[in-house]
Design an enzyme around this catalytic site. Structure first.
Site: not given
Length: 336
Positions: A205, A247
């Site tokens: 991300i 992430e």
């Protein structure tokens, strides 16, 4: 309420009357004393009682002129009433019939026909007592088996839950790092051995720390959840997808060409780019991902090497401005 049947069998009516009188004096209304002049008649009568939900408690077998010998009667009855206590008069028992009964059913006692030489009532009462004890034991065993079965189901449920906890990422519900490696490594080994195409994606991300700083960690967790769900929906069921930590996610795509891998990665990138997440403060979060793509090479010794190459491609996507899909330079060089 079920009754307990005591079946008396003899072709001598006086013997049947004597048996009936002796037994009737010592049992209550829970017991039925039946008289039969042949084993064939008795077997039909016993089956009818069993069908009606009653229990054949005792049989007393004497002389019989029917074609069904006492051993055949007891063996046939045993098939549907294995707990019946069979009492035989000694003058009808042969070695052959006794061996058949012992080998295929059971005998409770063998008694003389002259009742004054034995305490007949005591024999019947003892048989009733033992039947009651056995019945309580069977009931207890059923309760115990039921409790064991219930506990086994509970333990199985617990084991399933423990396995899910051990293999599933708690936040996203996808494979955790351990499960991803355990599922992917055999797939990579198989593809290399069978010379099958296989692709690996590394997904991260973009600017996730900024999302946490601006919107808070709860919103950050929701971003991770939504990203994982969307990626899982976009990939095929045969693909292996997992969260490696933070992430960062990875996917193994078996039977996938370079073109198919790039298309799958682009589909994920596009779907994530169009996601909108609303916070508790009615704020809208939009975010993107960067994806590194690589193919399995024939000389790759392990999954870790392939993931490392995909990770380098991921950082190329980050350096090129994020929200991009990049193919590993090693794969580009192979094409050249």
């Amino acid at each position: 309420m079920a009754k307990y049947v005591i079946a008396c069998i003899d072709n001598n009516i006086e013997v049947l009357d004597s048996l009936y009188n002796k037994i009737s004096r010592i049992v209550d209304s829970d017991y039925i004393v039946e008289s039969y002049i042949s084993t064939e008649q008795a077997l039909i009568g016993c089956y009818n009682y069993i069908i009606a939900g009653n229990e054949i408690l005792i049989t007393i077998l004497g002389n019989d002129n029917s074609k069904m010998n006492c051993d055949k009667f007891i063996i046939e009855l045993y098939k549907n009433s294995p707990n019946t206590r069979n009492i035989l008069f000694d003058d009808i028992v042969t070695i052959d019939s006794l061996s058949k009964i012992i080998n295929n059913a059971s005998v409770y006692q063998i008694i003389p026909r002259k009742f004054d030489t034995v305490d007949f009532e005591l024999i019947i009462l003892e048989a009733i007592k033992q039947n009651a004890q056995d019945r309580r034991l069977r009931d207890y065993q059923r309760v115990l088996e039921s409790a064991v079965e219930k506990r086994t189901r509970e333990l199985n449920d617990i084991n399933v839950k423990l396995e899910l906890l051990a293999t599933t990422d708690a936040l996203t519900g996808v494979n955790n790092r351990r499960s991803f490696y355990e599922s992917s490594s055999p797939m990579v080994n198989y593809a290399r051995r069978e010379n099958k195409k296989l692709a690996v994606l590394m997904i991260d991300i973009d600017k996730f720390k900024m999302i946490n700083d601006v919107f808070g960690h709860a919103a950050g967790d929701e971003v991770i959840r939504q990203m994982a769900q969307k990626a899982r929906e976009t990939l095929r069921k045969s693909d292996i997808f997992g969260r490696l930590g933070g992430e960062e996610f990875a996917a193994v795509l078996p039977n996938t060409s370079e073109r198919g891998a790039l298309k799958a990665a682009e589909n994920i990138r596009s779907e994530i780019e169009n996601l909108e997440i609303e916070t508790l403060k009615d704020e809208i979060i939009r975010f993107t991902v960067s994806i590194g793509v690589t193919m399995l090479h024939y000389d790759d010794p392990s999954l870790e090497i392939v993931l490392h190459r995909a990770d380098l491609a991921l950082y190329d996507a980050k350096r090129q401005g994020r929200n991009k899909v990049c193919l590993s330079k090693d794969d580009l060089n192979e094409d050249n």
